[in-house]
Each structure stands twice: as structure tokens, then as C-alpha cells.
Write a protein that holds these residues in place. Structure first.
Motif, PDB file in Angstrom:
ATOM      1  N   GLY A  26      15.578  21.019  17.397  1.00  0.00           N
ATOM      2  CA  GLY A  26      16.307  21.963  18.235  1.00  0.00           C
ATOM      3  C   GLY A  26      17.787  21.890  17.966  1.00  0.00           C
ATOM      4  O   GLY A  26      18.217  21.421  16.932  1.00  0.00           O
ATOM      5  N   MET A  54       6.979  19.872  19.692  1.00  0.00           N
ATOM      6  CA  MET A  54       7.439  20.866  20.658  1.00  0.00           C
ATOM      7  C   MET A  54       6.411  21.053  21.771  1.00  0.00           C
ATOM      8  O   MET A  54       6.752  21.116  22.946  1.00  0.00           O
ATOM      9  CB  MET A  54       7.697  22.217  19.980  1.00  0.00           C
ATOM     10  CG  MET A  54       8.933  22.236  19.144  1.00  0.00           C
ATOM     11  SD  MET A  54      10.400  22.159  20.182  1.00  0.00           S
ATOM     12  CE  MET A  54      11.587  22.787  19.051  1.00  0.00           C
ATOM     13  N   LYS A  57       6.414  18.025  24.116  1.00  0.00           N
ATOM     14  CA  LYS A  57       7.602  17.971  24.970  1.00  0.00           C
ATOM     15  C   LYS A  57       7.601  19.065  26.029  1.00  0.00           C
ATOM     16  O   LYS A  57       8.028  18.840  27.157  1.00  0.00           O
ATOM     17  CB  LYS A  57       8.871  18.042  24.128  1.00  0.00           C
ATOM     18  CG  LYS A  57       9.118  16.779  23.326  1.00  0.00           C
ATOM     19  CD  LYS A  57      10.317  16.937  22.416  1.00  0.00           C
ATOM     20  CE  LYS A  57      10.462  15.765  21.503  1.00  0.00           C
ATOM     21  NZ  LYS A  57      11.102  14.627  22.101  1.00  0.00           N
ATOM     22  N   GLN A  69      13.714  20.267  29.780  1.00  0.00           N
ATOM     23  CA  GLN A  69      13.250  19.965  28.430  1.00  0.00           C
ATOM     24  C   GLN A  69      13.580  21.124  27.479  1.00  0.00           C
ATOM     25  O   GLN A  69      14.022  20.907  26.348  1.00  0.00           O
ATOM     26  CB  GLN A  69      11.745  19.707  28.456  1.00  0.00           C
ATOM     27  CG  GLN A  69      11.216  19.035  27.234  1.00  0.00           C
ATOM     28  CD  GLN A  69      11.806  17.668  27.009  1.00  0.00           C
ATOM     29  OE1 GLN A  69      12.785  17.532  26.287  1.00  0.00           O
ATOM     30  NE2 GLN A  69      11.225  16.654  27.594  1.00  0.00           N
ATOM     31  N   LEU A  73      15.998  21.092  24.064  1.00  0.00           N
ATOM     32  CA  LEU A  73      15.476  21.466  22.747  1.00  0.00           C
ATOM     33  C   LEU A  73      16.099  22.750  22.200  1.00  0.00           C
ATOM     34  O   LEU A  73      15.752  23.193  21.111  1.00  0.00           O
ATOM     35  CB  LEU A  73      13.952  21.618  22.820  1.00  0.00           C
ATOM     36  CG  LEU A  73      13.195  20.326  23.107  1.00  0.00           C
ATOM     37  CD1 LEU A  73      11.736  20.621  23.409  1.00  0.00           C
ATOM     38  CD2 LEU A  73      13.324  19.364  21.940  1.00  0.00           C
ATOM     39  N   HIS A  86      12.505  29.739  21.017  1.00  0.00           N
ATOM     40  CA  HIS A  86      13.401  28.915  20.210  1.00  0.00           C
ATOM     41  C   HIS A  86      14.184  29.854  19.293  1.00  0.00           C
ATOM     42  O   HIS A  86      13.584  30.668  18.591  1.00  0.00           O
ATOM     43  CB  HIS A  86      12.617  27.890  19.383  1.00  0.00           C
ATOM     44  CG  HIS A  86      13.510  26.822  18.868  1.00  0.00           C
ATOM     45  ND1 HIS A  86      14.287  26.985  17.740  1.00  0.00           N
ATOM     46  CD2 HIS A  86      13.793  25.588  19.358  1.00  0.00           C
ATOM     47  CE1 HIS A  86      14.994  25.900  17.548  1.00  0.00           C
ATOM     48  NE2 HIS A  86      14.715  25.040  18.516  1.00  0.00           N
TER      49      HIS A  86
END
Length: 148
Positions: A26, A54, A57, A69, A73, A86
Motif C-alpha cells: 500500500g 490484503m 488484513k 486497516q 493500506l 486500492h
């Protein structure tokens, strides 16, 4: 005196650049989750190691801290649909009714991807892994874990 000002300006420039430095998974940890009506996934294909990390998490364990979280990230949450995207990786995560699913693009062998998620089931719980119906040149997959 001129050199001192130049060094100070250079130090400020370097520290500003470091705040957006990209890591393998990230961006540098953020303290608050960014939201946008224009949030969408990035374009980078996802490896099995990054996909499982990913998913662990974001969807593993207690999901009550998923916003924290996600911020750490580097995810951006869509302000209307509440999906986490993302910005660099072609990957998104959605939580609904105690369930968590992730959609991602990967050029990896589907069996290798499936095996990677099955290997993490002892930590995450029983997962469902299947190809996604997103039609692009890079195959997409969906992995899901329920509230059990």
C-alpha cells in the motif's frame, strides 16, 4: 546563510515526497480513511502473496477496525457505495452484513491463487474463491468470507 536555507528547503521537499512513498502492499500509513465519489481500483495486477495479505488484513479476524486497516493500506472508500478501492492495485473490498469479499485482477494461474487462499483459511475462516464476471484482458477473481 544561503546554504542553511537551501538545506532546510531540501529537507522539507524530501519529507513531503516521503509521505506518498509506495510500499509493496500500500502507501505509507494514513491516519484517516480517504473517501471519494470517484474512487476506483488501480491497474496493477495482484500476486497471490499480495492478494492473500490484503484479504487477511481487510477481511480476517475482527472486521470492526476495517476502516483503520484500509487507511493504513492506502485504500480509498467510495463515498456512496462504501466499497474500498486500492488506488494502485486492481483490487477492491466490500463489507456487507458481516461478510467480506474482495475482487482483484491477477495474471497468475487460478489454481495457484485458490491454493494461496485455502492455505490461509486457518487464520481467516472458510473462503469461497471463484472467477469474477468482470470482462477485461486480465482475469478477475472474487474471494469471500462469511461471518462464521
Amino acid at each position: 546563510m544561503k546554504n542553511v536555507v537551501l538545506v532546510a528547503l531540501l529537507a522539507l521537499t524530501v519529507s513531503a515526497c516521503q509521505s506518498t512513498e509506495t510500499t509493496q502492499i500500500g502507501t505509507r500509513p494514513q491516519t484517516t480513511l480517504q473517501q471519494s465519489a470517484y474512487a476506483q481500483p488501480g491497474s496493477q495486477s495482484v500476486s497471490p502473496a499480495i492478494a492473500t495479505a490484503m484479504f487477511s488484513k481487510m477481511c480476517g479476524g475482527d472486521r470492526s477496525n476495517v476502516a483503520t486497516q484500509a487507511a493504513k493500506l492506502g485504500f480509498v472508500q467510495h463515498s456512496t457505495f462504501k466499497t474500498y478501492y486500492h488506488p494502485k492495485l486492481n483490487l477492491s473490498v466490500k463489507l456487507r452484513d458481516g461478510e467480506c469479499s474482495m475482487v482483484f485482477a491477477s495474471d497468475e494461474n487460478p489454481q495457484k491463487l485458490h491454493q494461496a487462499f485455502r492455505a490461509n483459511e486457518s487464520q481467516i475462516g472458510k473462503t469461497t474463491f471463484r472467477p469474477s464476471l468482470i470482462a477485461t484482458s486480465t482475469p478477475h477473481y472474487n474471494v469471500h468470507v462469511g461471518n462464521s
